[in-house]
Structures are given as structure tokens and as C-alpha cells.
Design a protein around this motif. Structure first.
Motif, mmCIF file in Angstrom:
data_model
loop_
_atom_site.group_PDB
_atom_site.id
_atom_site.type_symbol
_atom_site.label_atom_id
_atom_site.label_comp_id
_atom_site.label_asym_id
_atom_site.label_seq_id
_atom_site.Cartn_x
_atom_site.Cartn_y
_atom_site.Cartn_z
ATOM 1 N N PRO A 39 -28.319 -7.194 -138.654
ATOM 2 C CA PRO A 39 -28.294 -8.521 -138.189
ATOM 3 C C PRO A 39 -26.921 -9.152 -138.267
ATOM 4 C CG PRO A 39 -29.991 -8.038 -139.782
ATOM 5 C CD PRO A 39 -29.459 -6.761 -139.576
ATOM 6 N N ILE A 92 -34.817 -13.458 -140.443
ATOM 7 C CA ILE A 92 -34.895 -14.238 -139.253
ATOM 8 C C ILE A 92 -34.099 -15.196 -138.828
ATOM 9 C CG2 ILE A 92 -36.386 -15.898 -137.990
ATOM 10 C CD1 ILE A 92 -37.617 -13.143 -138.227
ATOM 11 N N GLN A 95 -30.724 -13.640 -137.491
ATOM 12 C CA GLN A 95 -30.617 -13.285 -136.052
ATOM 13 C C GLN A 95 -30.881 -14.445 -135.042
ATOM 14 O OE1 GLN A 95 -33.006 -9.807 -135.262
ATOM 15 N NE2 GLN A 95 -33.643 -10.175 -137.299
ATOM 16 N N THR A 96 -31.172 -15.572 -135.443
ATOM 17 C CA THR A 96 -31.490 -16.816 -134.535
ATOM 18 C C THR A 96 -30.280 -17.970 -134.898
ATOM 19 O OG1 THR A 96 -32.974 -17.886 -136.263
ATOM 20 C CG2 THR A 96 -34.005 -16.587 -134.596
ATOM 21 N N THR A 113 -44.196 -12.164 -133.895
ATOM 22 C CA THR A 113 -42.621 -12.190 -133.381
ATOM 23 C C THR A 113 -41.662 -11.975 -134.590
ATOM 24 O OG1 THR A 113 -43.112 -14.076 -131.785
ATOM 25 C CG2 THR A 113 -41.095 -13.952 -132.330
ATOM 26 N N ASP A 114 -42.172 -12.513 -135.876
ATOM 27 C CA ASP A 114 -41.381 -11.926 -136.964
ATOM 28 C C ASP A 114 -41.202 -10.475 -137.144
ATOM 29 O OD1 ASP A 114 -40.889 -14.766 -137.539
ATOM 30 O OD2 ASP A 114 -42.862 -14.972 -138.617
ATOM 31 N N MET A 117 -38.985 -9.073 -134.826
ATOM 32 C CA MET A 117 -37.468 -9.215 -135.031
ATOM 33 C C MET A 117 -36.988 -8.473 -136.333
ATOM 34 S SD MET A 117 -37.137 -13.230 -134.238
ATOM 35 C CE MET A 117 -35.521 -13.221 -134.395
ATOM 36 N N VAL A 118 -37.855 -8.048 -137.165
ATOM 37 C CA VAL A 118 -37.252 -7.316 -138.418
ATOM 38 C C VAL A 118 -37.780 -5.720 -138.116
ATOM 39 C CG1 VAL A 118 -37.572 -9.337 -139.892
ATOM 40 C CG2 VAL A 118 -39.534 -7.662 -139.815
ATOM 41 N N ASP A 120 -36.352 -3.463 -136.220
ATOM 42 C CA ASP A 120 -35.342 -2.625 -136.191
ATOM 43 C C ASP A 120 -34.828 -2.669 -137.746
ATOM 44 O OD1 ASP A 120 -35.845 -2.135 -133.484
ATOM 45 O OD2 ASP A 120 -34.387 -3.476 -132.856
#
Length: 318
Positions: A39, A92, A95-96, A113-114, A117-118, A120
């Protein structure tokens, strides 16, 4: 619930804190490295604890609204990494939004979706942990685990994990003042991964090893590169004249002689004398005065080096 209490009491003897080991040093570094390289944020790691828990005790650890990442390991073993709402929200946001907000948003139930996103970041932590423990005994139970899926509640976990002891590590992550998160890593205590890679100690070279050592040292030194410059002459020119030089300008070289070329080392000391010529169509210098003869001649101070190999006969001069 009563059965769970009984099982916890029976497993109380196994809940002692694990002794300090490689994983307790490696996990904080793996978490920080994954946050920095993934991140792109810096974190402070604190409050690390390590315990041995039964499955019943493990099921009571996830806080409300935590994301439970299921981990697949060797021999179909299953572990979990639990991200509390504070840690999940921070990962999150960075990253956003590109940063962690000063104030945390209201906790919510994790979504697919969460988890995507985590995922990786979870794999990056496990990979960094595995790499740091290649030579440690703890590799056998941390090796080979990667993200597989996620749960947004703890109830199905009782059916997905083996009823066996787990090694559990937990620590706090601080992103900014007031923004904290907690991560829990739980893996089966009976490891199924690789054994640590032990490297045999390199033998200490004996400085008095005899002719063999001397010959090896001589071979190494003979392969070393040495810079030698062929100097025709040196001139001193005022800066004003240098600034006026242009294409076609002629720069006099007083005292330059093609049969009097100095060979100098990188330190500017003369190591030999030669004559300018050609060899196979290329410029060449034929050695006329080896380095060891310089001490007997009134030239600039020279260092004595082994005699240079005789050059090939010159095919012409110029």
C-alpha cells in the motif's frame, strides 16, 4: 457454550506463552515491509504476543466485524489471519485515498471487495515472513501459506479448521496518531512446511597455508586490472587561451617526441618508458625502459612493479 468452557480449561496447560523465537522477531519486520512495499505506508509495530491455543480458544479471538482471511498451507493445512476493523479500514484508505485519514470511519461488515483489496497485502506478509525464517526452526510451521478466501463472521470457522492446537501471534499496528489496528496470525502448531536451510560454516583460511595459498594469491593478483597511461607530453595553457580554442585550432606540444613516451600509473608516477608506433593498424607503445630501470635514470620518481611483457614488434611508426 458450556462445552467450550470445559475445553478451554482442559487446554489451559497448553496456553502458555511461547518462548522468544525467530518468528517473534520476523513478524513485525514482515508486517512493516508489506505495508511499505504494498500500500505504501509506514507503520509502527508494538504489543507482540505469541501463544499456543486450542481451536475453542482461537474461535473467541476475532473481534466483531473483523475480516478473517483463510490461508491454505502445505498438506491441505488451513490457517487464518484476522484483521480487525481498524487495520482493515487503514489498508483500504491508503489504497483508495493515498493516505490514512486522521479519523476512522464507522466500522462495517467486511465485503468481498475489501477482501480482494487486502489479499495481496496478506500474501506479502506471509512471503516476507517465510523469507525471513529460511534458516530458522519456525519455518516449519509458517512455510507455504497463502491467501485463499475470507469470512465476515467467525461461526463457519469451527467447521473449516482442524480441531488441534494452534500457534497464535498478535500485534498492534499504528499508522498515524489515533489510528491503530490489530492483526492475528494463527497457524496449526504441527508444522508441515520445509525444514530450515542450514549453511555449513565456511572454513577459515590459514594465512600460513604454504605454497598453495601463495600461488592462489599470486593468480588473483595477476588477474587484477591496472590502468597505465601513455603520456606524450604535458603543457600548461592559460584559461583565456583554452576558452578561445575551437575547431581547427592548433595546440603546440613543445618537447613531444614519439620515441620518448612516459608510461604512468593511475597515481601519476612513471612506471616505464616507450616509443610510439603501430601494431595491427592500432596505436601502440613499445616498451624501451622497463619499470625496474627507472630508479637508475634521472626521471620523475617511479614505483617499481614487475617487468612488463615485451610488446610485439612494431610494423611501422607514426
Amino acid at each position: 457454550m458450556d462445552q467450550g468452557v470445559i475445553r478451554r480449561k482442559l487446554a489451559g496447560a497448553q496456553a502458555a506463552r511461547l518462548p522468544d523465537g525467530g518468528v517473534e522477531r520476523a513478524l513485525p519486520l514482515a508486517l512493516a515491509r508489506a505495508a511499505r512495499e504494498g500500500p505504501g505506508c509506514d507503520v509502527m509495530i508494538s504489543g507482540l504476543t505469541a501463544h499456543r491455543y486450542s481451536l475453542a480458544e482461537l474461535l473467541e479471538l476475532p473481534p466483531d466485524l473483523a475480516l478473517i482471511a483463510l490461508l491454505e498451507g502445505p498438506r491441505e493445512a488451513t490457517g487464518v489471519m484476522i484483521l480487525d476493523p481498524g487495520l482493515l479500514a487503514a489498508l483500504i484508505e491508503v489504497q483508495t485515498l493515498g493516505h490514512v485519514a486522521p479519523l476512522a470511519a464507522d466500522p462495517r461488515r467486511p465485503t468481498r471487495t475489501d477482501a480482494a483489496m487486502v489479499a495481496d497485502w496478506v500474501d506479502a506478509v506471509l512471503a516476507a515472513l517465510e523469507e525471513a525464517l529460511l534458516a530458522e526452526e519456525d519455518l516449519v510451521w509458517t512455510d507455504g501459506y497463502r491467501y485463499a478466501s475470507y469470512l465476515d463472521e467467525v461461526r463457519p470457522l469451527a467447521l473449516m479448521l482442524e480441531d488441534a492446537p494452534f500457534k497464535v501471534l498478535a500485534c498492534e499496528l499504528q499508522f498515524t496518531p489515533g489510528r491503530m489496528g490489530r492483526v492475528i496470525l494463527a497457524l496449526p502448531a504441527e508444522g508441515h512446511g520445509r525444514r530450515p536451510q542450514r549453511k555449513a560454516p565456511m572454513p577459515t583460511p590459514d594465512p600460513m597455508a604454504g605454497p598453495g595459498f601463495s600461488a592462489a594469491l599470486a593468480d588473483r593478483l595477476a588477474e587484477a586490472e591496472a590502468v597505465v597511461q601513455a603520456v606524450l607530453c604535458r603543457v600548461t595553457v592559460p584559461l583565456a587561451e583554452v576558452l578561445q580554442l575551437g575547431s581547427g585550432a592548433v595546440l603546440p606540444l613543445p618537447g613531444a617526441q614519439i620515441d620518448h613516451i612516459r608510461l604512468e600509473g593511475s597515481d601519476g608516477q612513471t612506471v616505464g618508458q616507450g616509443r610510439l608506433g603501430q601494431n595491427c593498424g592500432m596505436r601502440a607503445v613499445r616498451l624501451t625502459v622497463p619499470a625496474e630501470d627507472q630508479v637508475a635514470r634521472p626521471m620523475a620518481s617511479a614505483v617499481q612493479v614487475p617487468a612488463m611483457a615485451p610488446a610485439l614488434p612494431l610494423t611501422g611508426t607514426g
